[in-house]
Design a protein around this motif. Structure first.
Motif, PDB file in Angstrom:
ATOM      1  N   ALA A  38      48.953  30.930   0.799  1.00  0.00           N
ATOM      2  CA  ALA A  38      49.218  30.207   2.189  1.00  0.00           C
ATOM      3  C   ALA A  38      49.255  28.556   1.247  1.00  0.00           C
ATOM      4  CB  ALA A  38      47.477  30.591   1.951  1.00  0.00           C
ATOM      5  N   ILE A  39      49.413  27.922   2.674  1.00  0.00           N
ATOM      6  CA  ILE A  39      49.788  26.657   2.251  1.00  0.00           C
ATOM      7  C   ILE A  39      48.794  25.378   2.331  1.00  0.00           C
ATOM      8  CG2 ILE A  39      51.204  24.759   3.619  1.00  0.00           C
ATOM      9  CD1 ILE A  39      53.665  26.722   3.867  1.00  0.00           C
ATOM     10  N   ARG A  40      48.210  24.775   1.476  1.00  0.00           N
ATOM     11  CA  ARG A  40      46.917  24.234   1.780  1.00  0.00           C
ATOM     12  C   ARG A  40      47.268  22.902   1.745  1.00  0.00           C
ATOM     13  NH1 ARG A  40      43.881  27.642   3.907  1.00  0.00           N
ATOM     14  NH2 ARG A  40      43.565  29.432   2.526  1.00  0.00           N
ATOM     15  N   ARG A  41      48.499  22.730   1.778  1.00  0.00           N
ATOM     16  CA  ARG A  41      48.442  20.582   1.911  1.00  0.00           C
ATOM     17  C   ARG A  41      48.165  19.604   2.658  1.00  0.00           C
ATOM     18  NH1 ARG A  41      52.830  24.009   0.672  1.00  0.00           N
ATOM     19  NH2 ARG A  41      54.900  23.022   1.763  1.00  0.00           N
ATOM     20  N   ARG A  42      49.272  18.776   2.868  1.00  0.00           N
ATOM     21  CA  ARG A  42      48.736  17.570   4.125  1.00  0.00           C
ATOM     22  C   ARG A  42      47.924  17.948   4.904  1.00  0.00           C
ATOM     23  NH1 ARG A  42      54.560  19.285   3.175  1.00  0.00           N
ATOM     24  NH2 ARG A  42      55.618  18.048   2.322  1.00  0.00           N
ATOM     25  N   PRO A  43      47.954  18.535   6.699  1.00  0.00           N
ATOM     26  CA  PRO A  43      46.781  18.843   7.255  1.00  0.00           C
ATOM     27  C   PRO A  43      45.909  19.881   7.183  1.00  0.00           C
ATOM     28  CG  PRO A  43      49.169  19.536   8.506  1.00  0.00           C
ATOM     29  CD  PRO A  43      49.163  18.354   7.377  1.00  0.00           C
ATOM     30  N   TYR A  44      46.954  20.572   6.753  1.00  0.00           N
ATOM     31  CA  TYR A  44      46.047  21.849   5.613  1.00  0.00           C
ATOM     32  C   TYR A  44      45.087  22.081   4.328  1.00  0.00           C
ATOM     33  CZ  TYR A  44      48.748  24.097   9.476  1.00  0.00           C
ATOM     34  OH  TYR A  44      49.386  24.252  10.862  1.00  0.00           O
ATOM     35  N   ARG A  45      44.873  21.172   3.972  1.00  0.00           N
ATOM     36  CA  ARG A  45      43.924  20.719   3.142  1.00  0.00           C
ATOM     37  C   ARG A  45      42.516  20.492   3.378  1.00  0.00           C
ATOM     38  NH1 ARG A  45      45.120  15.306  -0.655  1.00  0.00           N
ATOM     39  NH2 ARG A  45      42.849  15.738  -1.865  1.00  0.00           N
ATOM     40  N   TYR A  46      43.153  19.746   4.718  1.00  0.00           N
ATOM     41  CA  TYR A  46      41.612  19.089   5.466  1.00  0.00           C
ATOM     42  C   TYR A  46      41.005  19.998   6.409  1.00  0.00           C
ATOM     43  CZ  TYR A  46      43.829  15.138   3.057  1.00  0.00           C
ATOM     44  OH  TYR A  46      44.328  14.232   2.499  1.00  0.00           O
ATOM     45  N   LEU A  47      41.388  20.964   7.237  1.00  0.00           N
ATOM     46  CA  LEU A  47      41.705  21.399   8.053  1.00  0.00           C
ATOM     47  C   LEU A  47      42.062  23.249   7.667  1.00  0.00           C
ATOM     48  CD1 LEU A  47      41.434  19.294  10.995  1.00  0.00           C
ATOM     49  CD2 LEU A  47      39.683  20.189  10.359  1.00  0.00           C
ATOM     50  N   PRO A  48      41.557  24.191   7.629  1.00  0.00           N
ATOM     51  CA  PRO A  48      42.418  25.808   8.239  1.00  0.00           C
ATOM     52  C   PRO A  48      43.156  25.618   9.123  1.00  0.00           C
ATOM     53  CG  PRO A  48      39.854  25.523   8.463  1.00  0.00           C
ATOM     54  CD  PRO A  48      40.246  24.630   8.173  1.00  0.00           C
ATOM     55  N   HIS A  49      43.052  25.170  10.406  1.00  0.00           N
ATOM     56  CA  HIS A  49      44.171  25.313  11.639  1.00  0.00           C
ATOM     57  C   HIS A  49      43.908  24.272  12.210  1.00  0.00           C
ATOM     58  CE1 HIS A  49      42.986  30.013  10.607  1.00  0.00           C
ATOM     59  NE2 HIS A  49      41.056  29.221  10.553  1.00  0.00           N
ATOM     60  N   PRO A  50      44.632  23.647  11.769  1.00  0.00           N
ATOM     61  CA  PRO A  50      45.428  22.471  12.338  1.00  0.00           C
ATOM     62  C   PRO A  50      45.354  22.362  14.035  1.00  0.00           C
ATOM     63  CG  PRO A  50      46.364  22.136  10.292  1.00  0.00           C
ATOM     64  CD  PRO A  50      44.917  23.495  10.419  1.00  0.00           C
ATOM     65  N   ASN A  51      46.828  23.163  13.736  1.00  0.00           N
ATOM     66  CA  ASN A  51      47.883  22.975  14.919  1.00  0.00           C
ATOM     67  C   ASN A  51      46.701  23.520  15.922  1.00  0.00           C
ATOM     68  OD1 ASN A  51      50.426  23.275  15.773  1.00  0.00           O
ATOM     69  ND2 ASN A  51      50.019  25.117  16.664  1.00  0.00           N
ATOM     70  N   TYR A  52      45.690  24.366  16.062  1.00  0.00           N
ATOM     71  CA  TYR A  52      45.027  24.665  17.409  1.00  0.00           C
ATOM     72  C   TYR A  52      44.506  23.412  17.735  1.00  0.00           C
ATOM     73  CZ  TYR A  52      45.693  29.643  15.617  1.00  0.00           C
ATOM     74  OH  TYR A  52      46.871  30.722  15.176  1.00  0.00           O
ATOM     75  N   LEU A  53      43.708  22.524  17.292  1.00  0.00           N
ATOM     76  CA  LEU A  53      42.789  21.358  16.830  1.00  0.00           C
ATOM     77  C   LEU A  53      44.060  20.653  17.731  1.00  0.00           C
ATOM     78  CD1 LEU A  53      40.925  19.278  16.927  1.00  0.00           C
ATOM     79  CD2 LEU A  53      41.663  18.381  14.892  1.00  0.00           C
ATOM     80  N   ALA A  54      45.207  20.143  17.596  1.00  0.00           N
ATOM     81  CA  ALA A  54      46.232  19.797  18.308  1.00  0.00           C
ATOM     82  C   ALA A  54      46.742  20.018  19.320  1.00  0.00           C
ATOM     83  CB  ALA A  54      48.089  19.785  17.612  1.00  0.00           C
TER      84      ALA A  54
END
Length: 171
Positions: free
Chosen positions: A110-126
Protein backbone atom coordinates in the motif's frame (compact mmCIF):
# COMPACT_ATOMS: atom_id res chain seq x y z
CA UNK A 1 -19.20 37.11 -19.44
CA UNK A 2 -20.67 34.51 -17.10
CA UNK A 3 -21.78 32.32 -20.04
CA UNK A 4 -18.24 31.95 -21.35
CA UNK A 5 -16.96 31.23 -17.84
CA UNK A 6 -19.56 28.47 -17.47
CA UNK A 7 -18.44 27.13 -20.85
CA UNK A 8 -14.76 27.16 -19.91
CA UNK A 9 -15.36 25.36 -16.61
CA UNK A 10 -17.60 22.81 -18.35
CA UNK A 11 -15.02 22.10 -21.05
CA UNK A 12 -12.25 21.80 -18.46
CA UNK A 13 -14.30 19.32 -16.43
CA UNK A 14 -15.33 17.20 -19.42
CA UNK A 15 -11.81 17.07 -20.86
CA UNK A 16 -10.41 16.31 -17.42
CA UNK A 17 -12.84 13.41 -16.90
CA UNK A 18 -12.16 11.97 -20.36
CA UNK A 19 -8.40 12.13 -19.83
CA UNK A 20 -8.75 10.55 -16.39
CA UNK A 21 -10.92 7.74 -17.75
CA UNK A 22 -8.35 7.05 -20.48
CA UNK A 23 -5.56 7.02 -17.88
CA UNK A 24 -7.63 4.74 -15.63
CA UNK A 25 -8.22 2.36 -18.56
CA UNK A 26 -4.49 2.24 -19.32
CA UNK A 27 -3.60 1.76 -15.65
CA UNK A 28 -6.25 -0.94 -15.32
CA UNK A 29 -4.68 -2.92 -18.16
CA UNK A 30 -1.28 -2.57 -16.49
CA UNK A 31 -2.40 -3.80 -13.04
CA UNK A 32 -4.62 -6.56 -14.45
CA UNK A 33 -1.51 -7.89 -16.22
CA UNK A 34 0.06 -8.05 -12.74
CA UNK A 35 -2.90 -10.06 -11.43
CA UNK A 36 -5.03 -7.27 -9.96
CA UNK A 37 -8.38 -8.15 -8.41
CA UNK A 38 -11.29 -5.70 -8.70
CA UNK A 39 -13.55 -4.85 -5.79
CA UNK A 40 -16.77 -2.85 -5.82
CA UNK A 41 -17.53 -3.24 -9.51
CA UNK A 42 -21.28 -3.27 -8.80
CA UNK A 43 -21.32 0.24 -7.33
CA UNK A 44 -18.91 1.72 -9.91
CA UNK A 45 -21.68 2.91 -12.32
CA UNK A 46 -23.20 4.96 -9.50
CA UNK A 47 -20.24 7.34 -9.69
CA UNK A 48 -20.95 7.98 -13.37
CA UNK A 49 -24.55 8.69 -12.45
CA UNK A 50 -23.58 11.06 -9.63
CA UNK A 51 -21.01 12.97 -11.67
CA UNK A 52 -23.26 13.21 -14.71
CA UNK A 53 -26.20 14.39 -12.61
CA UNK A 54 -23.91 16.86 -10.84
CA UNK A 55 -22.68 18.36 -14.12
CA UNK A 56 -26.20 18.62 -15.56
CA UNK A 57 -27.50 19.86 -12.21
CA UNK A 58 -25.23 22.84 -11.76
CA UNK A 59 -25.41 23.74 -15.46
CA UNK A 60 -29.21 23.69 -15.33
CA UNK A 61 -29.33 25.55 -12.03
CA UNK A 62 -26.87 28.19 -13.30
CA UNK A 63 -28.55 28.73 -16.66
CA UNK A 64 -32.19 28.70 -15.51
CA UNK A 65 -31.51 31.10 -12.66
CA UNK A 66 -29.93 33.59 -15.01
CA UNK A 67 -26.19 32.95 -15.19
CA UNK A 68 -24.35 34.83 -12.49
CA UNK A 69 -21.23 34.53 -10.45
CA UNK A 70 -21.45 34.12 -6.71
CA UNK A 71 -20.11 37.08 -4.76
CA UNK A 72 -17.68 34.53 -3.30
CA UNK A 73 -16.68 33.09 -6.70
CA UNK A 74 -12.92 33.79 -6.29
CA UNK A 75 -12.85 31.75 -3.07
CA UNK A 76 -14.83 28.91 -4.68
CA UNK A 77 -12.55 28.98 -7.73
CA UNK A 78 -9.52 28.84 -5.44
CA UNK A 79 -11.03 25.85 -3.63
CA UNK A 80 -11.67 24.18 -7.01
CA UNK A 81 -8.01 24.78 -7.91
CA UNK A 82 -6.87 23.32 -4.59
CA UNK A 83 -9.04 20.26 -5.22
CA UNK A 84 -7.44 19.80 -8.63
CA UNK A 85 -3.95 20.13 -7.15
CA UNK A 86 -4.79 17.48 -4.56
CA UNK A 87 -6.35 15.21 -7.22
CA UNK A 88 -3.26 15.34 -9.42
CA UNK A 89 -0.96 14.88 -6.44
CA UNK A 90 -2.90 11.68 -5.72
CA UNK A 91 -2.67 10.52 -9.33
CA UNK A 92 1.06 11.26 -9.42
CA UNK A 93 1.62 9.53 -6.08
CA UNK A 94 -0.13 6.32 -7.08
CA UNK A 95 1.36 6.21 -10.57
CA UNK A 96 0.21 3.11 -12.48
CA UNK A 97 -1.85 2.06 -9.45
CA UNK A 98 -4.17 5.09 -9.67
CA UNK A 99 -7.60 4.20 -10.94
CA UNK A 100 -11.24 5.13 -10.75
CA UNK A 101 -11.91 1.50 -9.85
CA UNK A 102 -10.81 -0.44 -6.79
CA UNK A 103 -8.03 -2.67 -8.13
CA UNK A 104 -5.62 -4.46 -5.83
CA UNK A 105 -2.49 -6.30 -6.93
CA UNK A 106 -1.93 -9.17 -4.48
CA UNK A 107 1.47 -8.87 -2.86
CA UNK A 108 1.87 -5.17 -3.65
CA UNK A 109 2.54 -2.68 -0.90
CA UNK A 110 0.00 0.00 0.00
CA UNK A 111 1.26 3.47 -0.86
CA UNK A 112 1.72 5.60 2.26
CA UNK A 113 3.65 8.56 0.89
CA UNK A 114 2.79 12.09 -0.22
CA UNK A 115 -0.92 12.83 0.46
CA UNK A 116 -1.51 9.20 1.52
CA UNK A 117 0.86 9.80 4.41
CA UNK A 118 -1.62 12.29 5.86
CA UNK A 119 -5.01 11.00 4.72
CA UNK A 120 -6.18 7.47 3.91
CA UNK A 121 -8.34 8.58 0.94
CA UNK A 122 -7.17 12.03 -0.22
CA UNK A 123 -8.61 11.69 -3.72
CA UNK A 124 -12.11 11.44 -2.23
CA UNK A 125 -11.50 14.72 -0.42
CA UNK A 126 -10.50 16.31 -3.74
CA UNK A 127 -13.70 15.05 -5.37
CA UNK A 128 -15.86 16.24 -2.47
CA UNK A 129 -14.30 19.70 -2.64
CA UNK A 130 -14.87 19.85 -6.37
CA UNK A 131 -18.50 18.72 -6.11
CA UNK A 132 -19.17 21.60 -3.71
CA UNK A 133 -16.91 24.31 -5.16
CA UNK A 134 -17.82 24.27 -8.85
CA UNK A 135 -21.57 24.79 -8.42
CA UNK A 136 -20.93 27.42 -5.75
CA UNK A 137 -18.87 29.49 -8.21
CA UNK A 138 -22.22 30.20 -9.86
CA UNK A 139 -24.32 30.24 -6.69
CA UNK A 140 -25.82 26.82 -7.38
CA UNK A 141 -26.15 25.78 -3.77
CA UNK A 142 -28.90 23.17 -4.40
CA UNK A 143 -26.64 21.15 -6.68
CA UNK A 144 -23.64 21.63 -4.39
CA UNK A 145 -25.60 20.40 -1.37
CA UNK A 146 -27.29 17.48 -3.13
CA UNK A 147 -24.10 16.22 -4.80
CA UNK A 148 -22.10 16.57 -1.59
CA UNK A 149 -24.66 14.62 0.45
CA UNK A 150 -25.20 11.85 -2.13
CA UNK A 151 -21.46 11.48 -2.76
CA UNK A 152 -20.77 11.43 0.99
CA UNK A 153 -23.33 8.70 1.59
CA UNK A 154 -21.96 6.57 -1.25
CA UNK A 155 -18.39 7.03 -0.03
CA UNK A 156 -19.05 6.36 3.65
CA UNK A 157 -21.59 3.57 3.22
CA UNK A 158 -20.17 1.73 0.21
CA UNK A 159 -16.96 2.84 -1.46
CA UNK A 160 -14.57 3.41 1.44
CA UNK A 161 -15.58 0.21 3.29
CA UNK A 162 -15.02 -1.80 0.10
CA UNK A 163 -11.71 -0.10 -0.53
CA UNK A 164 -10.58 -0.74 3.05
CA UNK A 165 -11.57 -4.39 2.69
CA UNK A 166 -9.59 -4.63 -0.54
CA UNK A 167 -6.55 -2.94 1.02
CA UNK A 168 -6.48 -5.62 3.75
CA UNK A 169 -5.02 -7.88 1.07
CA UNK A 170 -1.95 -5.65 1.10
CA UNK A 171 -1.43 -5.69 4.85
Amino acid sequence: MVDWFIGIITVILIVQRLVELALARRNRQWVVALGAVEFGARHYPLFFLIHGAWLLGWLTEALTGGPQLSSWWPAWLLLFGAAQALRYWCIYSLGHYWNTRILVVPGATAIRRRPYRYLPHPNYLAVALELAAVPMIFGCWLTAAAATVVNGILLVAVRIPQEEEALKLLR
